[in-house]
Design a protein around this motif. Structure first.
Motif: not given
Length: 351
Positions: A114-119, A139-141, A143
């Motif tokens: 949850r520490q990074h936001s992925y595309d 976390r991602a735009k 999946k």
């Protein structure tokens, strides 16, 4: 069954049940691949073969999104060893192998998703409940949870293979042609220094002026052939290839189904073992992680199958071959090798 094992079984069943519905997803169209800057590929399994077999998928993702940095979510310590020369891999988030003994680190590895936001997040193996769950947690735009094989959404000649199916699945998810482009190869990415060290190591076990056949006689459970079987194959190979060195690479257990009757190389260092294998001309083994390691060194590799499904697990690269050994003698196997010389490119390796 111990209490810990019973808990593990229940945990896996519960996770699989909870994550089953995540596989129901729609394909997406990415009109601008450059918008994908950060990708997470998840394969939380500690086995050598399973981690090696995501290499073609990683290369596919890099080809699809050349500007993206790729993070991996893996189990155990092998990842940093296997992927150390993949320059486009940024971080490896490590899930500890022993959940109960390292509970704090185990929980922390999940929180770190949850520490990074992925595309884009990609679950490398659709049947993995841990893979689905980690894809859900991250976390991602976009999946991609994967498509289970029984869905039969698409077809290709080699779609059954465990390492090729995820690539076809990703292309299907991205609404692309499955076969317009060739599949990336399986590659360990060894340095020139490592290859040179492998050549030096081999020279201490075999005549450098002759091509070398290397045997690996260990596998787990029913995949392991008997000592009698391996001795029959060794004698047949010796007769068929009298002008070749025939040596053995040993497992970490330091055991030999040939009872150490031929020169045997031993190393606990996985990259050192790979460098040694890379300088041999042909590698023959049962279905195991070392089979995939050999293929990843670009060494012609023969995988021998007696219980597992050859089409799903055979060695990946073009100059490799899977052989179903059921109802085949050692001489039959030699005959297959004889007729497959061109495919295997069976020659002395060149650095």
């Amino acid at each position: 069954m111990s209490l810990k094992n019973r808990i593990n079984v229940v945990r896996k069943q519960a996770t699989k049940s909870v994550t089953k519905k995540l596989l129901k997803q729609q394909s997406i169209s990415l009109f601008n691949p450059d918008e994908i800057k950060r990708v997470l590929i998840t394969r939380p399994n500690h086995r050598l073969g399973n981690q090696l077999l995501i290499m073609p998928l990683i290369k596919e993702v890099h080809l699809q999104f050349p500007e993206a940095k790729i993070d991996l979510y893996l189990k155990g310590n092998l990842g940093k060893v296997l992927f150390e020369n993949y320059e486009y891999i940024d971080k490896i988030i490590r899930l500890p192998k022993q959940h109960f003994k390292e509970l704090g680190r185990y929980l922390n590895s999940w929180f770190s998703l949850r520490q990074h936001s992925y595309d884009l997040v990609i679950n490398a193996e659709a049947s993995s409940s841990s893979g689905r769950l980690s894809t859900k947690v991250a976390r991602a735009k976009h999946k991609f949870f994967g498509y289970e094989r029984e869905m039969k959404l698409f077809d290709a000649a080699d779609v059954a293979h465990i390492s090729k199916y995820p690539i076809y699945s990703l292309r299907y998810f991205l609404k692309q042609s499955l076969v317009e482009k060739s599949l990336p190869d399986l590659e360990l990415k060894m340095t020139g220094k490592e290859l040179g060290q492998g050549k030096q190591l081999l020279a201490t076990y075999a005549d450098s002026n002759k091509p070398t056949i290397c045997l690996y006689t260990f596998a787990t459970g029913k995949k392991c052939f008997s000592k009698v079987w391996w001795n029959h194959l060794y004698l047949a190979l010796k007769k068929e290839y009298p002008d070749h060195n025939i040596i053995e690479a040993l497992p970490v257990e330091n055991v030999s189904s040939l009872d150490f009757k031929i020169p045997a190389f031993y190393s606990k260092n996985i990259r050192e073992l790979a460098s040694f294998i890379s300088q041999t001309s042909l590698f023959i083994t049962g279905d195991c992680g070392i089979m995939h390691l050999a293929a990843a060194t670009n060494t012609p590799t023969i995988g021998l199958f007696n219980v597992t499904v050859k089409a799903m697990y055979e060695p990946y690269n073009v100059a490799c071959l899977g052989i179903d050994t059921n109802q085949k003698s050692a001489e039959d196997i030699c005959q297959i090798l004889r007729t497959s010389t061109e495919k295997l490119n069976f020659s002395t390796p060149i650095i």
